[in-house]
Design a protein around this motif. Sequence first.
Motif, mmCIF file in Angstrom:
data_model
loop_
_atom_site.group_PDB
_atom_site.id
_atom_site.type_symbol
_atom_site.label_atom_id
_atom_site.label_comp_id
_atom_site.label_asym_id
_atom_site.label_seq_id
_atom_site.Cartn_x
_atom_site.Cartn_y
_atom_site.Cartn_z
ATOM 1 N N PRO A 250 -10.009 77.258 40.246
ATOM 2 C CA PRO A 250 -9.443 75.910 40.094
ATOM 3 C C PRO A 250 -10.366 74.865 40.723
ATOM 4 O O PRO A 250 -11.125 75.146 41.656
ATOM 5 C CB PRO A 250 -8.105 75.989 40.846
ATOM 6 C CG PRO A 250 -7.875 77.434 41.112
ATOM 7 C CD PRO A 250 -9.200 78.094 41.132
ATOM 8 N N GLU A 251 -10.291 73.649 40.212
ATOM 9 C CA GLU A 251 -11.150 72.575 40.709
ATOM 10 C C GLU A 251 -10.851 72.232 42.156
ATOM 11 O O GLU A 251 -11.755 71.912 42.925
ATOM 12 C CB GLU A 251 -10.994 71.332 39.838
ATOM 13 C CG GLU A 251 -11.950 70.205 40.204
ATOM 14 C CD GLU A 251 -11.845 69.021 39.277
ATOM 15 O OE1 GLU A 251 -12.572 68.036 39.484
ATOM 16 O OE2 GLU A 251 -11.023 69.086 38.325
ATOM 17 N N LEU B 122 -12.326 77.481 34.815
ATOM 18 C CA LEU B 122 -10.880 77.674 34.809
ATOM 19 C C LEU B 122 -10.515 78.888 33.953
ATOM 20 O O LEU B 122 -11.234 79.227 33.016
ATOM 21 C CB LEU B 122 -10.202 76.427 34.263
ATOM 22 C CG LEU B 122 -10.352 75.146 35.103
ATOM 23 C CD1 LEU B 122 -9.840 73.941 34.332
ATOM 24 C CD2 LEU B 122 -9.622 75.279 36.440
ATOM 25 N N PRO B 123 -9.390 79.545 34.201
ATOM 26 C CA PRO B 123 -8.425 79.301 35.284
ATOM 27 C C PRO B 123 -8.720 80.068 36.574
ATOM 28 O O PRO B 123 -8.044 79.913 37.562
ATOM 29 C CB PRO B 123 -7.118 79.780 34.664
ATOM 30 C CG PRO B 123 -7.548 80.940 33.804
ATOM 31 C CD PRO B 123 -8.907 80.588 33.266
ATOM 32 N N GLU B 124 -9.749 80.937 36.532
ATOM 33 C CA GLU B 124 -10.007 81.777 37.714
ATOM 34 C C GLU B 124 -10.427 80.935 38.926
ATOM 35 O O GLU B 124 -10.068 81.246 40.061
ATOM 36 C CB GLU B 124 -11.092 82.813 37.406
ATOM 37 C CG GLU B 124 -10.676 83.908 36.444
ATOM 38 C CD GLU B 124 -10.842 83.503 35.001
ATOM 39 O OE1 GLU B 124 -10.544 84.313 34.110
ATOM 40 O OE2 GLU B 124 -11.268 82.356 34.758
ATOM 41 N N ARG C 268 1.036 81.858 36.787
ATOM 42 C CA ARG C 268 0.181 82.204 35.657
ATOM 43 C C ARG C 268 -0.006 83.702 35.592
ATOM 44 O O ARG C 268 -0.199 84.363 36.614
ATOM 45 C CB ARG C 268 -1.167 81.499 35.818
ATOM 46 C CG ARG C 268 -2.159 81.805 34.727
ATOM 47 C CD ARG C 268 -3.427 80.994 34.932
ATOM 48 N NE ARG C 268 -4.054 81.289 36.203
ATOM 49 C CZ ARG C 268 -4.890 82.312 36.405
ATOM 50 N NH1 ARG C 268 -5.177 83.133 35.408
ATOM 51 N NH2 ARG C 268 -5.428 82.508 37.587
ATOM 52 N N LYS D 28 -18.608 83.766 36.724
ATOM 53 C CA LYS D 28 -18.296 82.358 36.440
ATOM 54 C C LYS D 28 -19.418 81.442 36.935
ATOM 55 O O LYS D 28 -19.836 80.512 36.242
ATOM 56 C CB LYS D 28 -16.972 81.984 37.102
ATOM 57 C CG LYS D 28 -15.753 82.603 36.445
ATOM 58 C CD LYS D 28 -15.446 81.933 35.119
ATOM 59 C CE LYS D 28 -14.198 82.506 34.482
ATOM 60 N NZ LYS D 28 -13.892 81.875 33.187
ATOM 61 N N PRO E 130 -15.311 72.731 33.870
ATOM 62 C CA PRO E 130 -13.991 73.204 33.420
ATOM 63 C C PRO E 130 -14.024 74.610 32.837
ATOM 64 O O PRO E 130 -12.975 75.249 32.725
ATOM 65 C CB PRO E 130 -13.590 72.165 32.351
ATOM 66 C CG PRO E 130 -14.421 70.962 32.639
ATOM 67 C CD PRO E 130 -15.705 71.474 33.207
#
Length: 843
Positions: free
Chosen positions: A684-685, A680-682, A522, A714, A677
């Motif tokens: 991830p779950e 995301l994307p910084e 990414r 975040k 969610p």
Amino acid sequence: MFNPMASSKLLVLWIAISIVAVGIRADSRAEEVIVEPGASDSHLKLEIEQLKSKISSLESSLTDKAKELNNKDVSIVSLGKLIEEKSASIAALRSEIESLQKKGAVVDEEQVGKAHARAGELEKEVGKLKTDKETLTKKSEALEARASGAEKKIEELKLLLGNLEKTNEDQKRRLHKTERALKVAEEELLRAQLEATSKSKVLNEIHGAWLPPWLATQIRLIQDLGTTHWNEHGKPVMDMLLQKISEKSAQVQKWAKPHLESVKTKWIPVAKEKWMSFTTYVEPHVQTVSTKSVEVYEVCRSSITPHFIKVQELTAPYVQEARSLSKPYVERIATVTKPHVEKARVVLKPYTSRAVYGYGKFLESATTYHHQVQGAVHEKLKKYDLTKPLATKELVWFMASALLALPVFVLYKIFSSMFWYVLSQSVSQVGRGLVAGELTYEFDFVLKKKDILAYFGFFLKFGEDALYDVMLAISSLNYLSTSLKKVRTAYIYPPGHNTSCYFFSSSVCTPFKDWLPPLAARLLTDEELASRVVIRDILTMPYVPPKIAKIAFLFLTPGTLPFENLWEQFFQGNEGRYSIYVHASREKPVHVSRLFVGRDIHSEKVVWGKISMVEAEKRLLANALIDSDNQQFVLLSDSCVPLHNFDYIYSYLMETNVSFIDCFKDPGPHGTGRFSPHMLPEVPEEKFRKGSQWFTIKRQHALLILADSLYYKKFKLYCRPGMEGHRNCYADEHYLPTLFHMVDPTGIANWSVTYVDWSEGKWHPRSYRAKDVTYELWKNITSIDESLHVTSDEKKVVMQKPCLWNGMRRPCYLFARKFYPETLHNMMHLFSNVHQYEEGSKA
């Protein structure tokens, strides 16, 4: 002139003072007796005897004072009589004056004035005598009241004496009971030992019965023969070989020293320059290749995906038909084999459970040894200037793995070379026996003396060659040290699994799948790129040792600290090795210890569960980082207490290179269920983690927390109570564990050194009252050497991991919470005893 009234006043005053002093002594003796109920029997008897003698002396003094009071009453009566006589004489004088006036006798005016003056003086004396009488009666009443109070106290002391005698008898009974219990425990221990020895004998017999008798005897013969030959021949040769190796290593070092100097002064700068020019030349090409490969991958995937879907659609009916046709046969085979499988499972259950237990022990010991070898390799590389650039986590991990795998490889080579010839000979003999029709079922495993000596000779020769190869590899590493300084093993990094993944193939735990980079990387945003650069520079920052390293104690409290006296006792004698910072969120604290005066920082309101808790932690870290001598930072609450003395905690924290941040994966609603969610994307779950907020971190990680803004933003926006879907996320439980799991997973210990008891299963941990503070509680907490985590899902999986400190298993906890303020006295008493115990064990 002697004044009897003044002397009587002094006497009464002396009696009152003596009675008050006697009462105070009785009170003090009563307090002493009350304070010492737990002393030894001899001391208690002595105190009882002293108390009895004191009571008898008090009774005698009381009788004396009563006699003196009676005497004073007699004196008061005599004074009353004297007053009556004086008043009678005054009345007579007045009547005489009146009679003289009636008779009309001419009296000299001067004599009349003197008589009036005399009468006035007598009236004054009568008034004084009356007041003295009233004061004496009041004092006598007060003395009588005090005497009655003293009698009551004597009665109370008698009752106390009776209670002490009862407690003494109870303690004697308890001592007898404990002695009996000790005797019974010793007898049970002896019985258990006898049972264990008998069971071990039975087990040995059973284990011996597993093998055929002839094979067991042959194995015993081989073991005895091997040990005797090793002691006679192998051990001296090994000692001589080790001596030769040490001599050779000294010679190699002496020979290599001038060459290393020339390499350091001549070849290394040239290699550096060449490497820099090579990297500057290759970097744009690498970038273009990476971008092109990503494009090619995307094109290939987009072109292959429709064909793959077509193949699935075409093969789906055939697969379904094959399943329907094979299903009855599979079920029939399953029903036929089920009883046999169950029987085999029952038979093999004791062996499989033993194998699983052994496997777990092997993993634990392998992890411990691997960490120890890593520490030793890291120290060796850091010891010399030439090998310092090689002391990276990746290379240290691989060298430790290679050193642990080397003995396995050596043993494999030895046994394969030893038994290959024997196996080939046995196979050929079996083949000849089959041809001749003479198949035998017995194999002679008795080794001859010359064969064993030959094997030992081969072992020594092979060991010498292997050690020579290892020395050659190490010298090669020394020559390549500086040229490898800039190399970053971006794709080969130790996985975040247990040590079993270091030794086994991908079928066990698939470590190589985790090491490989993603096929489609990414593109990072500008903010992510800047954050990664800052974090990388902080983590690779060289360590600058201070004059005296200090521990910063960060107290996060709503107001006054109830355990300041305990902490003062903890800090005593360690000035210059600690610093204190207090963040009071609700009210200005009132300090009772001089060490905490002037240590308050600017504070803001803190709300439980919200981002303000993390902001307060960052505020404390920012104030503590101003002092460059602060190297470790401990976050504590107002209910925290120390479990060890200062020297133990200082050594525990300063002699390791990890931060103690609690971190584990919770797949339940109170873990991954709190993930949003929007992170995301910084974030991830699969990287989302949970842990306790009470951290102990090194300076490098404290700087990283203050420098981070990307991940903090975040969690500030998307981890809070009352989110969408009625979900609650608490930033103080998730921010730091997730951050360090992402940026420096091997730099944290994954447990907190602050003990919290969640065994009650409530929203808040267990709190301790004064009655709970005992030596047994301290012993139980300080003996825990495994970190415990329980998932919040339906399975309630319990995860236990040993607390490894520099590769060694040690107790996990240095501090504990939550203790009520009422426990202060008991905690100080317990801490002083623990401090003396630790000092004694240290001495």
